[in-house]
Design a protein around this motif. Structure first.
Motif, PDB file in Angstrom:
ATOM      1  N   SER A   1       0.724  -1.587   0.097  1.00 57.63           N
ATOM      2  CA  SER A   1       0.322   0.050  -0.283  1.00 57.63           C
ATOM      3  C   SER A   1       0.952   1.094   0.432  1.00 57.63           C
ATOM      4  O   SER A   1       1.258   1.592   1.038  1.00 57.63           O
ATOM      5  N   PRO A   2       1.800   1.204  -0.966  1.00 55.58           N
ATOM      6  CA  PRO A   2       2.397   2.579  -0.870  1.00 55.58           C
ATOM      7  C   PRO A   2       1.600   3.828  -0.558  1.00 55.58           C
ATOM      8  O   PRO A   2       2.547   5.201  -0.985  1.00 55.58           O
ATOM      9  N   GLU A   3       0.580   3.828  -0.839  1.00 54.14           N
ATOM     10  CA  GLU A   3      -0.239   5.515  -1.310  1.00 54.14           C
ATOM     11  C   GLU A   3      -0.214   5.785   0.405  1.00 54.14           C
ATOM     12  O   GLU A   3      -1.234   6.948   1.137  1.00 54.14           O
TER      13      GLU A   3
ATOM     14  N   HIS B   1       4.284   5.440   5.264  1.00 50.87           N
ATOM     15  CA  HIS B   1       4.970   6.676   5.089  1.00 50.87           C
ATOM     16  C   HIS B   1       6.179   6.881   6.293  1.00 50.87           C
ATOM     17  O   HIS B   1       7.667   6.975   6.162  1.00 50.87           O
ATOM     18  N   SER B   2       5.612   7.312   7.059  1.00 48.03           N
ATOM     19  CA  SER B   2       5.931   7.839   8.592  1.00 48.03           C
ATOM     20  C   SER B   2       6.895   6.675   9.124  1.00 48.03           C
ATOM     21  O   SER B   2       7.889   7.096  10.039  1.00 48.03           O
TER      22      SER B   2
ATOM     23  N   HIS C   1      10.699   9.332   2.535  1.00 49.07           N
ATOM     24  CA  HIS C   1       9.910   8.889   3.403  1.00 49.07           C
ATOM     25  C   HIS C   1       9.232   9.727   3.892  1.00 49.07           C
ATOM     26  O   HIS C   1       7.591   9.855   3.933  1.00 49.07           O
ATOM     27  N   LEU C   2       9.487  10.716   4.797  1.00 55.00           N
ATOM     28  CA  LEU C   2       8.455  11.319   6.164  1.00 55.00           C
ATOM     29  C   LEU C   2       8.467  12.828   4.971  1.00 55.00           C
ATOM     30  O   LEU C   2       6.759  12.995   5.243  1.00 55.00           O
TER      31      LEU C   2
ATOM     32  N   ILE D   1       3.540  13.625   4.024  1.00 59.13           N
ATOM     33  CA  ILE D   1       2.346  14.314   4.492  1.00 59.13           C
ATOM     34  C   ILE D   1       2.501  15.236   3.341  1.00 59.13           C
ATOM     35  O   ILE D   1       1.476  15.619   3.683  1.00 59.13           O
ATOM     36  N   GLU D   2       3.039  14.472   2.271  1.00 60.03           N
ATOM     37  CA  GLU D   2       2.653  15.044   0.795  1.00 60.03           C
ATOM     38  C   GLU D   2       1.080  14.290   0.475  1.00 60.03           C
ATOM     39  O   GLU D   2      -0.166  14.527   0.104  1.00 60.03           O
ATOM     40  N   LEU D   3       1.339  13.237   1.408  1.00 56.32           N
ATOM     41  CA  LEU D   3      -0.314  12.789   0.878  1.00 56.32           C
ATOM     42  C   LEU D   3      -0.480  12.445   2.228  1.00 56.32           C
ATOM     43  O   LEU D   3      -2.424  12.668   1.896  1.00 56.32           O
TER      44      LEU D   3
END
Length: 310
Positions: free
Chosen positions: A182-184, A189-190, A208-209, A213-215
């Motif tokens: 689940s890359p989204e 990512h955090s 990744h961080l 926060i972009e996501l």
């Protein structure tokens, strides 16, 4: 006799300059704290045996009576788990650890009786983690993945357990597996960003961080770990910006308030530092920690009054 066997038979945040310590343990910050919840009994009643065995129970078979036994054991386990979390109940019943050991003993009884669904094993792993039984938690989680492959939460929890065991490479491997699925997901990512920070792979962590926060700009952990990343680079203003975002999302975040106080003090902005320390003080329950915060408040007041050199 172990604590758990005995139970069955009887039916900081450090506030110091340069130290961005956690209000909770690092284990609690290690991975997304997805919770499976306690409502497992109905799931077991519907199919609590291993999912690979579902459909094999015949209600006319003598063995079919095992299902109600499993449900009863799990219900008893949840009663003890709830009691362990409730101070009044725990104090009347031998303390939270005794109640947690009783909860685990009941779940282990259900396991011996044939329970083994992914949901059951996930819940059992949570109880093991709460008890600090890391190896047992890992075994339960890995069995859960065999029952139901591809569970994001299970991969994340395995990463959390490996981090608690000090096996950072294994933790990264399992959280990376969750990210592949689940890359989204901002929270994954955090989480892997935090693990890369722990591993000293700062730029990979930052990538990744930043994606986290972009996501989802409302992901407080993404901002928290970026604040830590920038503080290590002495990019104080960038760090402050991310910690401010943490406290906008979570106004009562003790760690964020403490770090903002320290960072402002490091830039000789003592009035702002004092305000943040005062806010932090209102949230502190631990006496030792409150004393440390008070010492920082008094030190800053002395600077502001001219009684102490900055």
């Amino acid at each position: 006799m172990t604590d758990r066997a005995q139970a069955e038979s009887g039916d900081q945040l450090a506030v110091s300059d340069g130290d961005f310590a956690r209000a909770a343990s690092r284990r609690e910050r290690a991975a997304p704290l997805w919770q499976w919840g306690a409502g497992v009994a109905a799931l077991i009643a519907a199919g609590g045996v291993g999912e690979s065995q579902q459909g094999q129970l015949d209600s006319s078979s003598p063995d079919s009576t095992e299902v109600p036994v499993m449900v009863s054991l799990v219900n008893e386990g949840e009663f003890h788990a709830d009691c362990a979390r409730e101070p009044n109940c725990a104090s009347r019943s031998g303390g939270p650890r005794r109640q947690l050991d009783l909860a685990i003993a009941r779940y282990e009884g259900a396991l011996a009786a044939g329970a083994g669904s992914a949901d059951f094993l996930n819940r059992l792993s949570e109880l093991y983690m709460a008890a600090g039984s890391i190896d047992e938690a890992l075994t339960a989680l890995q069995r859960s993945l065999l029952e139901r492959p591809g569970q994001l939460a299970a991969y994340s929890k395995i990463g959390e357990a490996f981090l608690a065991a000090g096996k950072l490479d294994s933790a990264i491997h399992y959280v990376a597996s969750a990210l592949d699925l689940s890359p989204e997901r901002s929270d994954i990512h955090s989480s892997i960003g935090f693990l890369y920070l722990q591993a000293g792979r700062a730029e990979l962590a930052r990538a990744h961080l930043s994606t986290a926060i972009e996501l989802d700009d409302l992901n407080p952990e993404g901002h928290r770990y970026l604040g830590f990343y920038y503080s290590q680079l002495d990019s104080v203003e960038a760090a402050i910006g991310h910690y401010e975002r943490v406290t906008e999302i979570l106004p009562d975040d003790l760690e964020g308030l403490n770090n903002l106080a320290f960072l402002h003090a490091s830039q000789k902005r003592y009035t702002q530092a004092l305000d943040y320390y005062k806010k932090a003080k209102t949230l502190v329950m631990d006496a030792e920690l409150k004393h440390a915060v008070n010492m920082n408040i008094e030190a800053i007041r002395s600077i502001l009054s001219g009684k102490m050199r900055a």
